[in-house]
Write an enzyme that holds these catalytic residues in place. Structure first.
Site, short mmCIF file in Angstrom:
data_model
loop_
_atom_site.label_atom_id
_atom_site.label_comp_id
_atom_site.label_asym_id
_atom_site.label_seq_id
_atom_site.Cartn_x
_atom_site.Cartn_y
_atom_site.Cartn_z
N CYS A 245 0.86 -1.19 0.00
CA CYS A 245 0.00 0.00 0.00
C CYS A 245 0.89 1.24 0.00
O CYS A 245 1.74 1.39 0.86
CB CYS A 245 -0.87 -0.03 1.25
SG CYS A 245 -1.63 1.54 1.63
N CYS B 87 -3.72 7.25 -1.89
CA CYS B 87 -5.04 7.29 -2.56
C CYS B 87 -6.14 7.84 -1.68
O CYS B 87 -7.05 8.51 -2.17
CB CYS B 87 -5.46 5.91 -3.00
SG CYS B 87 -4.16 4.99 -3.72
N THR C 158 -4.43 4.85 7.21
CA THR C 158 -3.36 4.48 6.29
C THR C 158 -2.39 5.65 6.07
O THR C 158 -2.82 6.75 5.73
CB THR C 158 -3.99 4.06 4.94
OG1 THR C 158 -4.71 2.86 5.15
CG2 THR C 158 -2.95 3.85 3.86
N GLU D 90 -0.61 1.64 9.32
CA GLU D 90 -1.86 2.24 9.75
C GLU D 90 -1.68 2.72 11.19
O GLU D 90 -0.81 2.22 11.90
CB GLU D 90 -3.03 1.24 9.70
CG GLU D 90 -3.60 1.01 8.31
CD GLU D 90 -2.71 0.11 7.45
OE1 GLU D 90 -2.02 -0.77 8.03
OE2 GLU D 90 -2.68 0.28 6.22
N HIS E 272 -12.91 5.29 -3.36
CA HIS E 272 -11.90 4.46 -2.71
C HIS E 272 -12.04 2.99 -3.12
O HIS E 272 -11.06 2.25 -3.17
CB HIS E 272 -11.96 4.62 -1.19
CG HIS E 272 -10.63 4.31 -0.55
ND1 HIS E 272 -9.44 4.76 -1.06
CD2 HIS E 272 -10.31 3.55 0.52
CE1 HIS E 272 -8.44 4.30 -0.33
NE2 HIS E 272 -8.95 3.56 0.64
N TYR F 240 -8.91 0.49 -5.22
CA TYR F 240 -8.34 -0.83 -4.96
C TYR F 240 -7.82 -1.49 -6.24
O TYR F 240 -7.49 -2.68 -6.26
CB TYR F 240 -9.31 -1.69 -4.15
CG TYR F 240 -9.24 -1.32 -2.68
CD1 TYR F 240 -8.99 0.00 -2.31
CD2 TYR F 240 -9.38 -2.24 -1.66
CE1 TYR F 240 -8.89 0.38 -0.98
CE2 TYR F 240 -9.28 -1.88 -0.33
CZ TYR F 240 -9.03 -0.57 -0.01
OH TYR F 240 -8.92 -0.19 1.31
N CYS G 271 -5.06 -0.78 -6.86
CA CYS G 271 -3.71 -1.06 -6.33
C CYS G 271 -3.50 -2.55 -6.11
O CYS G 271 -2.40 -3.06 -6.25
CB CYS G 271 -3.48 -0.29 -5.03
SG CYS G 271 -4.55 -0.80 -3.68
N GLU H 272 -6.91 -5.57 4.30
CA GLU H 272 -7.40 -4.30 3.77
C GLU H 272 -8.32 -4.54 2.58
O GLU H 272 -9.29 -3.80 2.39
CB GLU H 272 -6.23 -3.41 3.37
CG GLU H 272 -6.71 -2.02 2.98
CD GLU H 272 -5.59 -1.04 2.72
OE1 GLU H 272 -4.55 -1.48 2.24
OE2 GLU H 272 -5.78 0.14 3.02
C1 FAD Z 1 -5.53 -2.03 6.45
C2 FAD Z 1 -6.66 -1.07 6.57
C3 FAD Z 1 -6.48 0.25 6.17
C4 FAD Z 1 -7.50 1.18 6.29
N1 FAD Z 1 -7.28 2.48 5.95
C5 FAD Z 1 -8.22 3.41 6.22
C6 FAD Z 1 -7.97 4.80 6.01
O1 FAD Z 1 -6.91 5.19 5.52
N2 FAD Z 1 -8.92 5.69 6.31
C7 FAD Z 1 -10.11 5.31 6.84
O2 FAD Z 1 -10.92 6.18 7.14
N3 FAD Z 1 -10.37 4.01 7.08
C8 FAD Z 1 -9.47 3.06 6.79
N4 FAD Z 1 -9.75 1.72 7.03
C9 FAD Z 1 -10.98 1.39 7.71
C10 FAD Z 1 -12.03 0.61 6.95
O3 FAD Z 1 -12.82 1.46 6.19
C11 FAD Z 1 -12.84 -0.15 8.02
O4 FAD Z 1 -12.02 -1.21 8.45
C12 FAD Z 1 -14.16 -0.69 7.52
O5 FAD Z 1 -15.05 0.36 7.29
C13 FAD Z 1 -14.77 -1.65 8.54
O6 FAD Z 1 -14.85 -1.06 9.81
P1 FAD Z 1 -14.26 -1.81 11.08
O7 FAD Z 1 -12.88 -2.18 10.78
O8 FAD Z 1 -14.52 -0.95 12.23
O9 FAD Z 1 -15.05 -3.16 11.18
P2 FAD Z 1 -16.46 -3.40 11.83
O10 FAD Z 1 -17.33 -2.23 11.54
O11 FAD Z 1 -16.30 -3.77 13.23
O12 FAD Z 1 -16.98 -4.62 10.99
C14 FAD Z 1 -16.79 -5.97 11.37
C15 FAD Z 1 -17.97 -6.79 10.87
O13 FAD Z 1 -19.17 -6.34 11.50
C16 FAD Z 1 -20.14 -6.00 10.53
N5 FAD Z 1 -20.89 -4.83 11.03
C17 FAD Z 1 -20.37 -3.68 11.52
N6 FAD Z 1 -21.34 -2.82 11.85
C18 FAD Z 1 -22.49 -3.43 11.56
C19 FAD Z 1 -23.86 -3.05 11.68
N7 FAD Z 1 -24.22 -1.87 12.16
N8 FAD Z 1 -24.79 -3.93 11.27
C20 FAD Z 1 -24.43 -5.13 10.75
N9 FAD Z 1 -23.17 -5.54 10.64
C21 FAD Z 1 -22.21 -4.71 11.03
C22 FAD Z 1 -19.34 -5.67 9.27
O14 FAD Z 1 -20.12 -5.83 8.09
C23 FAD Z 1 -18.21 -6.65 9.37
O15 FAD Z 1 -18.60 -7.89 8.84
C24 FAD Z 1 -8.75 0.76 6.83
C25 FAD Z 1 -8.93 -0.56 7.21
C26 FAD Z 1 -7.91 -1.48 7.08
C27 FAD Z 1 -8.14 -2.89 7.52
S1 SF4 Z 2 -5.99 2.35 -2.53
FE1 SF4 Z 2 -4.47 0.84 -2.18
S2 SF4 Z 2 -2.53 1.87 -2.27
FE2 SF4 Z 2 -4.09 3.39 -2.08
S3 SF4 Z 2 -4.17 3.82 0.07
FE3 SF4 Z 2 -5.67 2.29 -0.36
S4 SF4 Z 2 -4.66 0.37 -0.07
FE4 SF4 Z 2 -3.12 1.90 -0.16
#
Ligand code: FAD
Ligand code: SF4
Lengths: 147, 480
Positions: free
Chosen positions: B98, B102, B189, B255, B290, B294, B296, B444
């Protein structure tokens, strides 16, 4: 203009030898490629020009290279070597450019050529088209020296 | 545009409050755990300087007319959207991880649409502020963290219903010159490689949640912003001397949890303030962009497929028909992903602000595929690699006289290939499918830009079932 090929061009102009040498050196520094062939090519180019031969000033434009089918930079290095003394490569946006060589990594040929409507553009989309470009340059220079 | 060196220097000037392994990190740029992620962002600057990538990596700004890095651009046509997808693949392949830039680009584009729409509906002047901010970002070639995801506490409750009101970031004070906010953003990220942090709400909101409907941008080292680094599996290998066991010798991602401890935001940097009706639109636009980003993963997939093919050749197994077929399957899956990110871009359209946005149905379908295919590609890569990718000894054991000779002897594959090269390619496969890079390539892919269910909800909403039923009924001779 066909996608692979060229338009007829305005006449090749004479450039003063010093300007050509500066252009060559500038290009070498710009690319930070101190390859022996490029340096030899530049010197040879200078000597040829000094003797009074014409050189074609070619603006070089690459596509963005997202997933190229061949090594575009290596192809240009090959052209530089094969056409040493006959062409000078400059950046595509340099006013000296008499034509554009667009080096495209695949048949999609997505390099943005919109700003080159006033210039002939030769497009290479595969390595085999390098030979066509060499012939084009040689023909063009021959035509002009016959004039 | 900045050179990679200028980018690195610009980071050194930031005074970020960063914590990792329980301690404050004084020198973020040179920290061996963080450094590979900085290298990956620096690559976005380096590629923009190179003529052979410039057509994708740079573009003319619609605001200033100057050439800028595409990561700071507002898409002006379909070609821009397509080139964005191509840039994702290009960068993913160049870094194998990553590259973090982006999210900020997607936040800028989403805000360019929504600030314009709020102004039109409410007579505010967010768009003008936003364009001023955008110009600052473009002129200085900055990296922006796109901060959407709140910690969210109890997922079944709305922001105002949470036991702790800070579980969603919210406004705690309004002043003459700005606002004060409190809360946090999770999983950020590239947070500590960013000059700026752009905050957006995480979900659609109702009137009761209007204090949570806030969007703004701040310099990353603003007082009260605290970064707590997330750790990745195998991260401490970066503290070891050799490079082999890292798999990817140069690049990585990171992250962080970003805490906003009563942080002041001046009005000129506020882009949404309690206009809760527009929170959903900001989320939807950002998420769609966003999900396209992906692309990427296709580039990282290219690296993994290349590694699997190389491992097969080093093992002498590349001619086996099942190995060839597995490589075909990996390519099929990877190029199917590419179809998604190119098609949602090609079918993009113009919003009233002039910004082009992807086709949202296709962007969601693309991201849904991303939640699955990298896992299957990884499974096939591990199949081809063999068990050694998880059982091989450390680089130090190859160097030690007592053990090195045995490892050289017994871990040789194809005798034309140095044993260490065989180890290197297996470590890269480990890195991508189980190690630090698996954070970006696998988990991710699952949760980033929204968990799989978030896309299914969008697909249900956008799939135009009425037209499908009409076609079926017409052909069946049903006249209702
Ligand atoms: C490596 C990585 C990089 C990331 N980078 C960024 C970033 O740069 N900026 C950013 O803003 N975010 C970032 N994210 C966040 C990403 O958008 C969230 O991980 C995603 O929205 C899921 O939220 P959560 O991780 O809190 O999981 P959860 O919300 O806890 O989800 C876990 C499970 O529960 C379910 N669930 C959650 N809420 C509900 C509900 N109300 N009803 C029913 N089911 C539900 C989901 O569908 C899922 O199956 C990143 C995540 C990762 C893993
Ligand atoms: S789109 Fe891909 S490379 Fe760009 S920030 Fe997200 S994971 Fe990283």
């Amino acid at each position: 203009m066909s996608k692979s090929g060229f338009k007829t061009s305005p006449c090749t102009q004479y450039l003063c030898p010093a300007k050509i040498l500066i252009l060559e050196i500038f290009h070498i520094f710009l690319r930070l490629k101190f390859s022996l062939s490029a340096i030899l090519g530049a010197i040879e180019g200078f000597i040829t020009t000094f003797k009074g031969n014409r050189q074609l000033v070619v603006g070089l434009k690459y596509c963005g290279g997202c997933n190229p089918n061949y090594d575009r930079v290596a192809l240009v290095a090959y052209l530089r070597q094969r056409l040493a003394g006959q062409i000078v490569f400059v950046r595509y946006d340099q006013p000296e450019a008499e034509m554009i060589l667009a080096v495209e990594g695949c048949p999609t040929a997505c390099a943005d050529l919109a700003s080159f409507e006033h210039l002939p553009v030769f497009i290479i989309k595969r390595p085999s088209e390098a030979e066509e470009f060499i012939m084009y340059v040689e023909n063009r220079l021959n035509e002009q020296s016959a004039e | 545009m900045m050179t990679p060196q200028q980018y690195e220097e610009s980071l050194r000037k930031l005074n970020l409050e960063v914590y990792m392994f329980g301690k404050r990190v004084q020198n973020v740029v040179d920290d061996p755990i963080i450094r590979p992620s900085m290298n990956a962002v620096a690559k976005t600057y380096e590629m923009a300087q190179r003529p052979e990538y410039e057509d994708i990596m740079t573009v003319k700004s619609h605001v200033t007319g100057k050439r800028i890095n595409r990561f700071t651009h507002i898409h002006q046509n379909v070609d821009d959207l397509v080139k964005k997808s191509k840039m994702g693949r290009l960068m993913g392949r160049a870094t194998g991880c990553c590259f973090q830039r982006c999210v900020g680009m997607d936040a800028l584009n989403a805000l360019s649409i929504v600030t314009f729409d709020i102004d039109k509906a409410k007579g505010a002047d967010y768009y003008k502020r936003f364009i001023k901010y955008l110009t600052y970002v473009q002129e200085n070639d900055l990296v922006c963290d796109g901060a959407m995801t709140d910690p969210k506490g109890n997922r079944g409750l709305a922001p105002h219903q949470q036991a702790d009101p800070d579980l969603f970031l919210h406004v705690v004070e309004e002043r003459k010159d700005g606002i004060v906010v409190r809360g946090a953003k999770a999983h950020q990220t590239g947070a500590v490689n960013s000059h700026e942090i752009i905050v957006m709400p995480t979900i659609a909101m109702r009137a009761e949640d209007k204090d949570y409907a806030v969007s703004f941008a701040l310099p990353a080292d603003t007082k009260g912003i605290i970064y707590i680094m997330g750790r990745q599996s195998c991260d401490t290998r970066k503290l070891e001397e050799g490079l082999l066991d890292r798999g990817n010798a140069v690049f990585g991602g990171h992250e962080a949890l970003v805490v906003f401890d009563n942080v002041f935001v001046p009005w000129e940097r506020v882009f949404m303030y309690k206009e809760y009706e527009f929170a959903g639109s900001l989320v939807e636009n950002f998420a769609s962009y966003h999900r396209q980003s992906y692309a990427c993963k296709v580039g990282v997939g290219d690296v993994l497929i290349g590694a699997a093919q190389t491992a097969a050749e080093y093992n002498g197994a590349e001619k086996a028909s099942h190995v060839k077929d597995k490589i075909i399957e990996m390519n099929h899956l990877n190029e199917t992903l590419y179809c998604g990110c190119i098609s949602c871009a090609s079918e993009g359209h113009r919003e009233p602000s002039g910004t082009y946005v992807v086709d949202k149905l296709l962007a969601n379908v693309h991201k849904q595929n991303v939640t699955r295919f990298p896992y299957e590609i990884s499974r096939l890569a591990q199949d081809i690699a063999g068990g050694l990718m998880v059982t091989m000894p450390a680089e130090d054991d190859f160097k030690a006289p007592a053990t090195g000779k045995w490892l050289e002897k017994y871990y040789a594959g194809n005798c034309d290939v140095p044993t260490l090269n065989r180890m290197r390619i297996l470590r890269l496969i480990e890195n991508l499918t189980l190690g630090t890079a698996a954070v970006g390539y696998l988990t991710e892919s699952m949760h980033g830009a929204g968990s799989p269910q978030a896309q299914r909800i969008m697909i249900a909403r956008l799939a135009n079932l009425g037209e499908k039923k009409k076609a079926a009924k017409t052909l069946a001779g049903i006249d209702e």
